[in-house]
Every structure is written in C-alpha cells, then in structure tokens.
Design an enzyme around this catalytic site. Structure first.
Site, short mmCIF file in Angstrom:
data_model
loop_
_atom_site.label_atom_id
_atom_site.label_comp_id
_atom_site.label_asym_id
_atom_site.label_seq_id
_atom_site.Cartn_x
_atom_site.Cartn_y
_atom_site.Cartn_z
N HIS A 45 0.83 -1.20 0.00
CA HIS A 45 0.00 0.00 0.00
C HIS A 45 0.87 1.26 0.00
O HIS A 45 1.57 1.53 0.98
CB HIS A 45 -0.90 -0.04 1.24
CG HIS A 45 -1.86 1.09 1.33
ND1 HIS A 45 -1.76 2.09 2.26
CD2 HIS A 45 -2.96 1.38 0.60
CE1 HIS A 45 -2.76 2.94 2.12
NE2 HIS A 45 -3.49 2.54 1.11
N HIS A 87 -0.90 10.39 -2.89
CA HIS A 87 -2.22 10.09 -2.32
C HIS A 87 -3.13 11.31 -2.24
O HIS A 87 -4.30 11.26 -2.60
CB HIS A 87 -2.07 9.47 -0.92
CG HIS A 87 -3.39 9.19 -0.27
ND1 HIS A 87 -4.07 10.13 0.48
CD2 HIS A 87 -4.17 8.09 -0.29
CE1 HIS A 87 -5.20 9.60 0.91
NE2 HIS A 87 -5.29 8.37 0.45
N GLU A 154 -4.72 3.45 -8.58
CA GLU A 154 -5.99 4.11 -8.20
C GLU A 154 -6.13 5.46 -8.88
O GLU A 154 -5.24 6.32 -8.76
CB GLU A 154 -6.06 4.28 -6.67
CG GLU A 154 -7.37 4.96 -6.27
CD GLU A 154 -7.57 5.10 -4.77
OE1 GLU A 154 -6.78 4.53 -3.98
OE2 GLU A 154 -8.52 5.81 -4.39
O1 G3P Z 1 -6.74 1.79 -2.53
C1 G3P Z 1 -7.02 1.16 -1.34
C2 G3P Z 1 -6.85 2.19 -0.31
O2 G3P Z 1 -5.60 2.74 -0.56
C3 G3P Z 1 -7.91 3.23 -0.42
O3 G3P Z 1 -7.69 4.22 0.49
O4 G3P Z 1 -7.12 6.53 0.97
O5 G3P Z 1 -5.38 4.79 1.18
O6 G3P Z 1 -6.16 5.48 -1.06
P1 G3P Z 1 -6.53 5.30 0.38
CA CA Z 2 -5.16 3.93 -2.62
#
Ligand code: G3P
Ligand code: CA
Length: 296
Positions: A45, A87, A154
């Site tokens: 992540h 992010h 994403e």
């Molecule tokens: O993409 C999964 C997770 O990362 C979604 O939340 O805010 O960490 O992008 P965020």
């Molecule tokens: Ca994400």
C-alpha cells in the site's frame, strides 16, 4: 485456520470469473489477477509505506523486496497533465510544498522533498537516504519496475482531473502493460469513483477493475449492489475495520474478489484470511507474508 484453506481453494475458482472471449483471448484469463503462490494478493500500500516515505521509488522497491504481489500507486495529475504518484490532492502532507497538485507543473513538483516529512513523523524508521526523495511520475515508476512488477493503480479524485483515465491508458499502452499479448493482471485499476472505472472499462475492457468502498458504520451490502458492481469490476476493496465474516462470504458468493485496506496488524490479517478475503492492502507487506506463511 478453518477459513484459510477454504479461501485458497475458492480463490482459484473465483479468479476465473468473467466469461466469453475477447478476440481470441479467453476473457477469464484476461481478468485473472496474477496470484501469489498461496492465492492471496499482498498489495504494498503506497509501497512498503510503513517503513519508507509513501509513493517514493524507495517505498515501492522495499515492497517488492518484501514480496508484495502488487505495487499500489495512487494517481494525481499536475497542471500540465502529467500523472504522478501521490495520495493527497494537496502537496502539504508528504512534501515540503503546499497547495493543490493541479496548480503546479511537474517541473515545480519535482523540486520538492518527498521524504523528509517521513523522518520527522516516524523517527523510529528514519533514514538519511529518505531526505530529498522526489515525487515519481507514473511513467518513472513503470520505467523502474518494468513488466516484471504488477501495478494496482488508483484514479484519485477523477472529477478534479478530466482526462486522467485517457492519460493512464495511454501510458499503460505505451509500456505494453495492457493488450491481448500481455496478461492484464499486470495492472489492476481501482477507484472510489464508479464513473472513473466505467470510463477505464470503455477505453480498455480487458483491464481488471476493483471498486473501492468506504464504510463509517458496520458494513452491509445487498445482492443488487453486488450484481451491479459485477457488471464492470472483478472485485471490491473496503476499509477492513467495518466488515465481518458474513460480509466477506457474501461478496465471495457473488464471485467478486475482496481486498480490504489498510491492514497493518498481524492479528487483523489472520482474521481476514480466516474470513475468506482474497488479498489485502498493507503498509507492511513483510508482515502479511509472515501471516500467510504461518497460516499454511
Ligand atoms: O486503494 C485502497 C486504499 O488505498 C484506499 O484508500 O485513501 O489509502 O487510497 P486510500
Ligand atoms: Ca489507494
């Protein structure tokens, strides 16, 4: 771990979802996420962002070293239309800059320090080499890790960035990460925006998609919702702390993959595996590797 072996066995069946042929290629193959040996996807992540500044090449590299199956990349878009790995919509938290990404050119963003904040916030993991790290573009990430890596990308705030999906597909095509001769499992595209995912699907129906969800109360999902998600996505990702075993099993029964985020404690990882998830996002891919190993 009663659920784990059931999970492994069911994963093999679930990944074959999607039917029919795309050209001469079996659609089931095209949408099959490349699985780790044990069929559980370990998604780094923002890279191994528990140990290194998120969305830097060093964090991604560490994720690969820790045997993450996928590098997770959040996308933002610069004023001059370049896709960068970040992010937040703003520069403030993870660089020494401030303001909206969309108001700065790539050249301006490249001058920022994307690592020092981490050393200040996490002194226990601080390293001199993090000072002065730069914000990578999506292209730089792909150039560094190539076709041997897998990318879980994403589209962030797509409503703020018209053309983001087209640019993404253009880059994936340029680096031959999509198309009938390349397993589409090299890339999974995820988003909270169904509209954005459907746009990606229109541009390239072979790319596996994951719909992201957020629950601020105990999670519930209807059969109708699940069937709607199935019309364009192969799976769902949601905050892990609002789901339970019944929720996981319901998603699985509808033959959707389920990748909760962001799971950093081994106890939670083990519980989710036992419930039947098919993978998860973690800032600590080494911990997930251990939990998977211990579960066997
Ligand atoms: O993409 C999964 C997770 O990362 C979604 O939340 O805010 O960490 O992008 P965020
Ligand atoms: Ca994400």
């Amino acid at each position: 771990m009663r659920g784990f072996f059931r999970n492994v066995l069911m994963s093999a069946a679930l990944v074959g979802m999607g039917s029919g042929m795309v050209g001469q290629v079996d659609a089931a193959e095209l949408t099959k996420p490349s699985l780790s040996e044990n069929k559980i996807l370990n998604v780094s992540h923002r890279g191994a962002s528990g140990y290194a500044p998120e969305h830097t090449l060093l964090a991604y590299e560490l994720g690969q070293q820790m045997k993450g199956d996928y590098i997770e990349v959040d996308l933002q878009m610069t004023k001059d239309g370049e896709l960068i790995a970040m992010h937040d919509e703003t520069l403030d938290r993870t660089t020494n800059g401030s303001g909206l990404v969309k108001d700065y050119t790539l050249e301006e963003i490249k001058k920022l320090d994307a690592g020092s904040w981490f050393n200040e916030r996490y002194p226990e993991y601080a390293k001199d080499e993090y000072v002065g790290l730069t914000v990578p573009t999506l292209e730089e990430v792909i150039q560094k890790f190539g076709k041997d890596a897998r990318y879980y990308i994403e589209t962030k705030s797509p409503e703020v960035y018209p053309g983001m999906e087209e640019k993404l597909i253009e880059i994936l095509n340029q680096y031959k990460l999509t198309g009938p001769n390349v397993p589409s499992s090299k890339v999974i595209v995820q988003s909270f925006s169904a509209e954005s995912l459907k746009m990606v699907h229109e541009l390239d129906p072979t790319i596996p998609l994951v719909q992201l969800l957020w629950y601020d109360t105990p999670a519930a999902i209807s059969d109708a919702e699940l069937e709607e998600y199935k019309t364009y996505s192969i799976g769902l990702g949601m905050n892990y702390n609002r789901i339970d075993e019944a929720y996981v099993q319901k998603v699985r029964q509808h033959e959707l993959l389920i990748h909760p985020y962001t799971v950093n404690e081994k106890e939670d990882m083990a519980k989710l595996l036992d419930w039947g998830v098919t993978g998860m996002f973690t800032n600590f891919p080494d911990r997930l590797q251990e939990v998977i190993r211990e579960s066997k």
